[in-house]
Design a protein around this motif. Sequence first.
Motif, mmCIF file in Angstrom:
data_model
loop_
_atom_site.group_PDB
_atom_site.id
_atom_site.type_symbol
_atom_site.label_atom_id
_atom_site.label_comp_id
_atom_site.label_asym_id
_atom_site.label_seq_id
_atom_site.Cartn_x
_atom_site.Cartn_y
_atom_site.Cartn_z
ATOM 1 N N THR A 181 -1.770 17.256 3.483
ATOM 2 C CA THR A 181 -2.533 17.800 2.358
ATOM 3 C C THR A 181 -2.431 16.893 1.139
ATOM 4 N N GLN A 182 -1.224 16.399 0.846
ATOM 5 C CA GLN A 182 -1.038 15.531 -0.321
ATOM 6 C C GLN A 182 -1.811 14.234 -0.175
ATOM 7 N N ILE A 183 -1.721 13.600 0.983
ATOM 8 C CA ILE A 183 -2.430 12.333 1.186
ATOM 9 C C ILE A 183 -3.939 12.550 1.116
ATOM 10 N N ASN A 184 -4.419 13.621 1.720
ATOM 11 C CA ASN A 184 -5.846 13.916 1.648
ATOM 12 C C ASN A 184 -6.283 14.115 0.194
ATOM 13 N N PHE A 231 -8.775 11.027 -6.322
ATOM 14 C CA PHE A 231 -7.978 9.893 -6.756
ATOM 15 C C PHE A 231 -7.923 9.736 -8.279
ATOM 16 N N ASP A 232 -8.978 10.116 -8.959
ATOM 17 C CA ASP A 232 -8.999 9.989 -10.417
ATOM 18 C C ASP A 232 -7.865 10.780 -11.070
ATOM 19 N N GLN A 233 -7.350 11.803 -10.409
ATOM 20 C CA GLN A 233 -6.249 12.600 -10.951
ATOM 21 C C GLN A 233 -4.884 11.977 -10.652
ATOM 22 N N TYR A 234 -4.834 10.996 -9.767
ATOM 23 C CA TYR A 234 -3.567 10.407 -9.331
ATOM 24 C C TYR A 234 -3.394 8.939 -9.685
ATOM 25 N N GLY A 286 6.089 3.510 -5.281
ATOM 26 C CA GLY A 286 5.114 2.627 -5.886
ATOM 27 C C GLY A 286 4.084 3.373 -6.707
ATOM 28 N N ILE A 287 3.117 2.619 -7.185
ATOM 29 C CA ILE A 287 2.087 3.138 -8.085
ATOM 30 C C ILE A 287 0.771 3.235 -7.323
ATOM 31 N N LEU A 288 0.103 4.377 -7.438
ATOM 32 C CA LEU A 288 -1.206 4.552 -6.804
ATOM 33 C C LEU A 288 -2.241 3.714 -7.555
ATOM 34 N N ARG A 289 -2.917 2.855 -6.815
ATOM 35 C CA ARG A 289 -3.901 1.938 -7.381
ATOM 36 C C ARG A 289 -5.203 2.008 -6.592
ATOM 37 N N GLN A 290 -6.231 1.445 -7.198
ATOM 38 C CA GLN A 290 -7.528 1.319 -6.546
ATOM 39 C C GLN A 290 -7.903 -0.149 -6.533
ATOM 40 N N GLY A 291 -8.305 -0.632 -5.374
ATOM 41 C CA GLY A 291 -8.724 -2.018 -5.238
ATOM 42 C C GLY A 291 -10.177 -2.080 -4.806
ATOM 43 N N GLU A 292 -10.683 -3.292 -4.748
ATOM 44 C CA GLU A 292 -12.060 -3.486 -4.312
ATOM 45 C C GLU A 292 -12.175 -4.847 -3.665
ATOM 46 N N ASP A 293 -12.838 -4.877 -2.520
ATOM 47 C CA ASP A 293 -13.170 -6.137 -1.876
ATOM 48 C C ASP A 293 -14.563 -6.013 -1.281
ATOM 49 N N LYS A 294 -14.952 -6.946 -0.430
ATOM 50 C CA LYS A 294 -16.325 -6.926 0.079
ATOM 51 C C LYS A 294 -16.627 -5.713 0.950
ATOM 52 N N THR A 295 -15.593 -4.996 1.438
ATOM 53 C CA THR A 295 -15.829 -3.779 2.218
ATOM 54 C C THR A 295 -16.043 -2.569 1.322
ATOM 55 N N GLY A 296 -15.683 -2.684 0.051
ATOM 56 C CA GLY A 296 -15.854 -1.576 -0.882
ATOM 57 C C GLY A 296 -14.569 -1.266 -1.629
ATOM 58 N N LYS A 339 -8.050 2.633 -1.754
ATOM 59 C CA LYS A 339 -6.877 3.115 -2.484
ATOM 60 C C LYS A 339 -5.625 2.599 -1.793
ATOM 61 N N TYR A 340 -4.572 2.346 -2.587
ATOM 62 C CA TYR A 340 -3.330 1.839 -2.015
ATOM 63 C C TYR A 340 -2.163 2.135 -2.959
ATOM 64 N N ILE A 341 -0.959 1.943 -2.438
ATOM 65 C CA ILE A 341 0.259 2.057 -3.236
ATOM 66 C C ILE A 341 0.743 0.644 -3.533
ATOM 67 N N GLU A 342 0.870 0.314 -4.798
ATOM 68 C CA GLU A 342 1.488 -0.952 -5.207
ATOM 69 C C GLU A 342 2.999 -0.736 -5.107
ATOM 70 N N VAL A 343 3.670 -1.448 -4.220
ATOM 71 C CA VAL A 343 5.076 -1.197 -3.923
ATOM 72 C C VAL A 343 5.995 -1.737 -5.007
ATOM 73 N N LEU A 344 6.806 -0.825 -5.539
ATOM 74 C CA LEU A 344 7.873 -1.202 -6.471
ATOM 75 C C LEU A 344 9.192 -1.323 -5.720
ATOM 76 N N SER A 345 9.338 -0.524 -4.657
ATOM 77 C CA SER A 345 10.552 -0.523 -3.850
ATOM 78 C C SER A 345 10.191 -0.126 -2.428
ATOM 79 N N LEU A 346 10.696 -0.876 -1.455
ATOM 80 C CA LEU A 346 10.487 -0.554 -0.042
ATOM 81 C C LEU A 346 11.845 -0.654 0.644
ATOM 82 N N GLU A 347 12.236 0.426 1.318
ATOM 83 C CA GLU A 347 13.547 0.478 1.947
ATOM 84 C C GLU A 347 13.406 0.935 3.393
ATOM 85 N N LYS A 348 14.037 0.197 4.307
ATOM 86 C CA LYS A 348 14.102 0.629 5.701
ATOM 87 C C LYS A 348 15.215 1.664 5.789
#
Length: 194
Positions: free
Chosen positions: A89-92, A98-101, A161-171, A174-183
């Motif tokens: 539900t959260q990811i959906n 997205f404008d709220q996040y 990380g921070i929720l971001r919006q990107g754009e490339d030739k596919t359109g 949305k993605y998470i800009e990683v501040l920390s990644l831990e296995k």
Amino acid sequence: MTIKKGSMVFVWICILVLALGISGCSKQQSATSNNKTSSQKEATESSETKDYGTPDALGRVGYHCDIEADKKNFNGKVDIVVGDNLYTTQINDWYTNFDQYEGKTVEIEGYYINKYAPCTFVGRYGPSCPYCNGGYVSFEFYTQEDLSDLKPVQDWIKVIGILRQGEDKTGVFKYIEVLSLEKMDEVGMSTVTN
């Protein structure tokens, strides 16, 4: 014929999981240039000449963020922690509202998924049913860290990380800009249903 309410909820969850599988890396253009309207042709020509940035080491473009500066400015405060309950539900909601996040700092755990390389995702298995092939409930993340030691859909990771919006030739994507990644040492709840 009567359809039970629980069955309909289950079917809707399956449809949701399939819809979540579509992301910035899996978008396809279906219209051919012969079938495009003039406004579609103008938009296509504009996107073909648009500069989406310099590709990184993996050939990715469209991620407009300054990871190093954002890591330095990160105060440790997380706005949203995605837990086992309402994971799907959260990811959906991130995708649909997205404008709220956008710009919020999030923490999420799941498998490291690189099925759609070079794009990388954090996620879990979603529900399956007789009408759908259960896939992943996941969200794309972007990091410049070396991930070659991670085993796809075996290693459990925690991403902050921070929720971001990107754009490339596919359109737009949305993605998470990683501040920390831990296995993580242990795998958490690997399958989510809500």
